[in-house]
Enzyme design. Structure first.
Site, short mmCIF file in Angstrom:
data_model
loop_
_atom_site.label_atom_id
_atom_site.label_comp_id
_atom_site.label_asym_id
_atom_site.label_seq_id
_atom_site.Cartn_x
_atom_site.Cartn_y
_atom_site.Cartn_z
N ASN A 1 36.67 40.91 41.38
CA ASN A 1 37.20 40.47 40.22
C ASN A 1 37.09 41.30 38.95
O ASN A 1 36.16 40.37 38.29
CB ASN A 1 36.81 39.06 40.16
CG ASN A 1 37.01 37.39 39.74
OD1 ASN A 1 38.25 38.28 38.30
ND2 ASN A 1 36.93 36.58 39.58
N ARG B 1 41.11 39.97 42.36
CA ARG B 1 42.03 38.42 42.29
C ARG B 1 42.54 39.15 40.83
O ARG B 1 42.32 39.79 39.88
CB ARG B 1 40.52 38.24 41.61
CG ARG B 1 41.10 36.81 41.02
CD ARG B 1 39.72 35.80 40.93
NE ARG B 1 40.61 34.75 39.67
CZ ARG B 1 39.92 34.51 38.82
NH1 ARG B 1 38.83 34.46 38.12
NH2 ARG B 1 40.56 33.20 38.47
N ARG C 1 38.18 23.57 27.13
CA ARG C 1 39.26 23.36 26.90
C ARG C 1 39.46 22.21 26.62
O ARG C 1 39.05 21.43 27.65
CB ARG C 1 40.01 23.95 27.45
CG ARG C 1 40.80 26.04 27.48
CD ARG C 1 40.53 25.78 28.65
NE ARG C 1 39.98 27.01 30.05
CZ ARG C 1 40.06 27.71 31.16
NH1 ARG C 1 41.01 27.27 31.55
NH2 ARG C 1 38.80 27.90 31.94
N GLU D 1 36.13 31.85 46.70
CA GLU D 1 36.90 32.91 46.91
C GLU D 1 36.73 34.07 47.42
O GLU D 1 37.92 35.02 47.22
CB GLU D 1 37.55 32.71 45.31
CG GLU D 1 37.30 31.46 44.97
CD GLU D 1 37.91 31.21 43.06
OE1 GLU D 1 36.93 31.21 42.21
OE2 GLU D 1 38.58 31.08 42.34
#
Ligand code: AMP
Length: 408
Positions: free
Chosen positions: A7, A90, A240, A384
């Protein structure tokens, strides 16, 4: 079969090495602060953790270092890098053309590069990881596993924005959705634990980490999700905003005099938990402050759970009258019982009844709803990296691991 999972982020490379016959994690690590003076690599083998401070100037050095560590005489797990059979990467954005994981070819690299426009902070680095691996492991197959691919099954009513249609046709402005690898993994694992075929399984998956998204999964495929054109949409997150009235952006620029760059910085890096609480983007610190009575921290928790509840309940009608499970995952979803409890308060209206004791005591994966709750509430740590390794194995391997809930 040994599969290396990478990743590659803006200044870091996270890696996992999996032995797929046993589905065993052989080692993992993180190269951090690439290109900075204080770069380092932290890795663990057999629960032993080590950090080495070392100037790592670029991705090439970072990847060479990872391969050195994997084959190191003392700390290594392989004798030779030739024992790596494939590498899974990824990739954040695959745009519209990508609907599944893909063997890396020049065409796939071109698509990843084109999608850098849509994910400028991620795709260029994801691609760099592939390019460097191709140099140091020539001939070893690379597989690209896209965050957006799992959501490619969404119907148009979920992914088309109510803008003039040409913005979709000409500019590909649409909902893509993210965290797909995580939503897919926990839905497979949830179906497996509940002994329901995945292609008959209806669930709502809640990935709550620094980024947060919810997905509605019908008969094993994604039909809706809260993130949108970019990972800024949906729930409020660490820094965010999540969804806000788009006019606020115009107002900030036209009336308050902020530049677009300043607004981008505010809505991406200074909002969410950090912006509301003024304390931190980290849920642990928010929770601690809330326990001490800090009003803004309490408000942050309330806003997050209100927003999550609203998305979960809004998605249920898309599941044709049957919701098997609500699944929590991600750093917050897995580790914050108070957040889960606040979200589940009120979800009895859709048949989900939390068992508060189980919610507080469960570690690892399992069911945290009352025994007679029609909708199961589950806690499933995401994986993941394993999902990327499985997707990679599927494309390059002969024997493919199957979850016990898949019939194909
Ligand atoms: P992730 O992006 O999945 O690594 O998740 C990061 C988020 O998980 C941060 O907001 C952390 O504060 C939160 N987190 C991690 N551990 C805990 C914990 N024990 N309790 C509450 N939040 C946690």
């Amino acid at each position: 079969m040994n599969i290396l999972v990478l990743n590659s982020g803006s200044s870091s490379i996270k890696y996992n090495l999996w032995e797929m016959n046993e589905k065993k994690l052989l080692c993992k690590g993180l190269v951090e602060k690439i290109g900075m003076d204080d770069s380092s690599v932290t890795f663990s083998v057999n629960d032993k953790k080590k950090t080495i401070q070392k100037v790592i100037t670029d991705y090439n050095e970072g990847i060479e270092l990872i391969l050195d560590i994997i084959t190191d005489k003392e700390d290594g797990v392989l004798k030779n890098i030739k024992e790596i059979d494939a590498v899974g990467h990824r990739i954040v954005h695959g745009g519209e053309k990508i609907i599944q994981s893909e063997l890396v070819t020049p065409e796939i690299k071109k698509i990843i590069d084109e999608c850098a426009l849509l994910a400028p902070l991620h795709n260029p680095h994801n691609l760099e990881g592939i390019v460097e691996i191709e140099k140091v492991l020539p001939g070893v197959p690379n597989v690209a596993v896209f965050d957006t691919a799992f959501h490619s099954t969404m119907p148009p009513e979920s992914f088309i924005y109510p803008l003039p249609y040409e913005f979709y046709e000409k500019h590909k402005i649409r909902r893509y959705g993210f965290h797909g690898t995580s939503h897919k993994y926990v839905s497979l694992r949830g179906a497996e634990l509940l002994k329901i075929w995945h292609n008959k399984f209806n669930c709502i998956t809640c990935h709550f980490g620094n980024g947060a998204s919810i997905a509605a999964i019908k008969n094993g495929i994604s039909v809706d999700t809260t993130m949108g054109f970019t990972p800024l949409a949906g729930l409020p997150m660490g820094t965010r905003t999540g969804n806000i009235d788009p006019s606020i952006i115009l107002y900030m620029i036209q009336e308050l005099g902020y530049t677009p760059e300043e607004v981008s910085d505010i809505i991406n890096k200074k909002s969410g938990f950090l912006g509301i609480s003024g304390i931190s983007s980290d849920m642990r610190e928010i929770r601690e402050a809330a326990t001490k009575g800090d009003e803004k921290a309490i408000l942050t928790l309330k806003i997050f759970s209100h927003s999550a509840k609203r998305s979960i309940t809004a998605m249920t009608p898309e599941l044709d009258g049957r919701l098997d499970a609500i699944i929590f995952t991600g750093g917050i979803g897995e580790n914050s019982p108070i957040t889960r409890e606040m979200i589940c308060q009120g979800l009895s209206i859709i048949g989900a009844y939390l068992d508060v004791d189980k919610n507080n005591s469960l570690r690892g994966e399992g069911i945290i709803s009352k025994d007679d709750s029609p909708v199961k509430i589950m806690l499933i740590p995401t994986n993941e990296e394993l999902m990327i390794a499985l997707e990679t194995q599927k494309l390059v391997g002969e024997s493919v691991y199957k979850f016990n809930c898949t019939d194909k």
